[in-house]
Design an enzyme around this catalytic site. Structure first.
Site, PDB file in Angstrom:
ATOM      1  N   GLY A 137     144.663 -20.586 -20.594  1.00 59.27           N
ATOM      2  CA  GLY A 137     143.834 -20.427 -21.788  1.00 59.27           C
ATOM      3  C   GLY A 137     144.571 -19.789 -22.946  1.00 59.27           C
ATOM      4  O   GLY A 137     144.063 -19.742 -24.068  1.00 59.27           O
TER       5      GLY A 137
ATOM      6  N   ASP B  13     144.933 -24.262 -18.870  1.00 60.58           N
ATOM      7  CA  ASP B  13     145.512 -23.602 -17.696  1.00 60.58           C
ATOM      8  C   ASP B  13     145.167 -22.112 -17.778  1.00 60.58           C
ATOM      9  O   ASP B  13     144.105 -21.693 -17.346  1.00 60.58           O
ATOM     10  CB  ASP B  13     147.021 -23.859 -17.676  1.00 60.58           C
ATOM     11  CG  ASP B  13     147.686 -23.435 -16.379  1.00 60.58           C
ATOM     12  OD1 ASP B  13     147.178 -22.515 -15.719  1.00 60.58           O
ATOM     13  OD2 ASP B  13     148.727 -24.011 -16.022  1.00 60.58           O
TER      14      ASP B  13
ATOM     15  N   PHE C 214     149.420 -28.237  -9.733  1.00 56.14           N
ATOM     16  CA  PHE C 214     150.015 -28.883 -10.903  1.00 56.14           C
ATOM     17  C   PHE C 214     149.737 -30.383 -10.826  1.00 56.14           C
ATOM     18  O   PHE C 214     150.196 -31.061  -9.916  1.00 56.14           O
ATOM     19  CB  PHE C 214     151.515 -28.621 -10.990  1.00 56.14           C
ATOM     20  CG  PHE C 214     152.057 -28.904 -12.363  1.00 56.14           C
ATOM     21  CD1 PHE C 214     151.986 -27.949 -13.363  1.00 56.14           C
ATOM     22  CD2 PHE C 214     152.603 -30.141 -12.668  1.00 56.14           C
ATOM     23  CE1 PHE C 214     152.464 -28.211 -14.644  1.00 56.14           C
ATOM     24  CE2 PHE C 214     153.083 -30.417 -13.941  1.00 56.14           C
ATOM     25  CZ  PHE C 214     153.013 -29.446 -14.930  1.00 56.14           C
ATOM     26  N   VAL C 215     148.948 -30.879 -11.776  1.00 62.23           N
ATOM     27  CA  VAL C 215     148.544 -32.281 -11.766  1.00 62.23           C
ATOM     28  C   VAL C 215     149.241 -33.045 -12.888  1.00 62.23           C
ATOM     29  O   VAL C 215     149.571 -32.485 -13.936  1.00 62.23           O
ATOM     30  CB  VAL C 215     147.011 -32.428 -11.890  1.00 62.23           C
ATOM     31  CG1 VAL C 215     146.327 -31.933 -10.623  1.00 62.23           C
ATOM     32  CG2 VAL C 215     146.468 -31.679 -13.105  1.00 62.23           C
TER      33      VAL C 215
ATOM     34  N   LYS D 214     151.474 -33.615 -26.530  1.00 62.35           N
ATOM     35  CA  LYS D 214     151.416 -35.028 -26.238  1.00 62.35           C
ATOM     36  C   LYS D 214     150.367 -35.339 -25.183  1.00 62.35           C
ATOM     37  O   LYS D 214     149.826 -36.430 -25.115  1.00 62.35           O
ATOM     38  CB  LYS D 214     152.767 -35.518 -25.741  1.00 62.35           C
ATOM     39  CG  LYS D 214     153.905 -35.432 -26.720  1.00 62.35           C
ATOM     40  CD  LYS D 214     155.179 -35.983 -26.051  1.00 62.35           C
ATOM     41  CE  LYS D 214     156.376 -35.864 -26.956  1.00 62.35           C
ATOM     42  NZ  LYS D 214     157.616 -36.319 -26.244  1.00 62.35           N
TER      43      LYS D 214
ATOM     44  N   ASP E 269     151.996 -34.489 -18.175  1.00 63.47           N
ATOM     45  CA  ASP E 269     153.390 -34.708 -17.787  1.00 63.47           C
ATOM     46  C   ASP E 269     153.962 -33.569 -16.965  1.00 63.47           C
ATOM     47  O   ASP E 269     153.399 -32.475 -16.882  1.00 63.47           O
ATOM     48  CB  ASP E 269     154.258 -34.882 -19.038  1.00 63.47           C
ATOM     49  CG  ASP E 269     154.509 -33.546 -19.746  1.00 63.47           C
ATOM     50  OD1 ASP E 269     155.689 -33.168 -19.896  1.00 63.47           O
ATOM     51  OD2 ASP E 269     153.533 -32.881 -20.141  1.00 63.47           O
TER      52      ASP E 269
ATOM     53  N   ILE F 133     144.362 -30.218 -20.805  1.00 61.11           N
ATOM     54  CA  ILE F 133     144.104 -29.251 -19.745  1.00 61.11           C
ATOM     55  C   ILE F 133     144.170 -27.822 -20.280  1.00 61.11           C
ATOM     56  O   ILE F 133     145.014 -27.504 -21.115  1.00 61.11           O
ATOM     57  CB  ILE F 133     145.105 -29.439 -18.576  1.00 61.11           C
ATOM     58  CG1 ILE F 133     144.751 -28.527 -17.384  1.00 61.11           C
ATOM     59  CG2 ILE F 133     146.548 -29.211 -19.032  1.00 61.11           C
ATOM     60  CD1 ILE F 133     145.498 -28.894 -16.104  1.00 61.11           C
TER      61      ILE F 133
ATOM     62  N   GLU G 200     141.970 -31.562 -26.007  1.00 62.09           N
ATOM     63  CA  GLU G 200     143.100 -31.091 -25.205  1.00 62.09           C
ATOM     64  C   GLU G 200     143.046 -31.743 -23.828  1.00 62.09           C
ATOM     65  O   GLU G 200     141.982 -32.153 -23.369  1.00 62.09           O
ATOM     66  CB  GLU G 200     143.008 -29.556 -25.112  1.00 62.09           C
ATOM     67  CG  GLU G 200     143.986 -28.867 -24.184  1.00 62.09           C
ATOM     68  CD  GLU G 200     145.421 -28.915 -24.672  1.00 62.09           C
ATOM     69  OE1 GLU G 200     145.981 -30.026 -24.645  1.00 62.09           O
ATOM     70  OE2 GLU G 200     145.973 -27.863 -25.046  1.00 62.09           O
TER      71      GLU G 200
END
Length: 218
Positions: A140, A138, A187-188, A69, A194, A136, A134
């Site tokens: 990979g 992270d 963590f963003v 999402k 989300d 993010i 995509e």
């Protein structure tokens, strides 16, 4: 060796911006530490990425594959900019869209267990030029798993555009073709990213506070 487009690198010592300088939903007032990437900067960078994608993939019919999402906001805005370039440029890209849903996070950790829990029949991508969009990257691992999955369907070409790439010691070394921002190992949330389904309704990309992590913990 594959070449990748440059990106905006946000340093480890970046302090971000005070929440009081921006319009933040009141229900998140205590759940965020700071604004990390303001919405306007996201949009300006996305506009430039659209131009780079046109340059790199122009002239080919593209299937733009949105990873749900978290990717939906970036996907929608990126395609809006590509459509604007199509209208106002001598070089345009015929484009269709498709969607896939993956899940790899619980709370603030990537589980490494990648689940495909949505999406149309991927066999439709056979012989196509595919642009994966995509939110993010992270570790990979998620993207490498998805790329391995898509390879089974023999697409003609696959490129990946990610709004964010995280600098983390957990990385498997994967780097997308198009990147908006490289960010530290924090963590963003926001702009559809989300934390257990919360914060998708936040325009800016922000750093979540410990209070927020506890409040919305799964």
């Amino acid at each position: 060796m594959a070449t990748h487009s440059p990106c905006i690198v946000i340093g480890d010592d970046e302090q971000g911006y005070d929440l009081d300088l921006f319009c933040i939903p009141k229900h998140y007032a205590d759940d965020l530490e700071k604004v990390y990437i303001p919405h306007g900067l996201i949009m300006d960078r996305t506009e430039r990425l659209a131009r780079e994608i046109m340059k790199g993939m122009g002239g080919h019919h593209i299937v733009a594959l949105c990873v749900l999402k978290g990717g939906y906001k970036f996907f929608a805005d990126l395609l809006d900019y590509i459509k604007a370039l199509n209208r106002n440029s001598d070089k345009s890209i015929p484009m269709t869209v498709d969607f896939i849903r993956l899940k790899s996070y619980c709370n603030d950790q990537s589980t490494g267990d990648i689940k495909v829990i949505g999406g149309d029949d991927l066999s439709t991508l056979t012989g196509k030029n595919v642009l994966i969009v995509e939110d993010i990257i992270d570790t990979g691992k998620t993207m490498k798993t998805l790329l391995s999955l898509l390879k089974q369907y023999n697409p003609k070409m696959v490129k990946v555009a990610s709004l964010l790439v995280k600098r983390t010691p957990r990385s498997v070394g994967y780097r997308p073709d198009f990147v908006g921002f490289e960010v530290p190992d924090k963590f963003v949330v926001g702009y559809a990213l989300d934390y257990n389904e919360y914060f998708r309704d936040l325009n800016h990309i922000c750093v979540i506070s410990e209070t927020g992590k506890q409040k919305y913990k799964a």
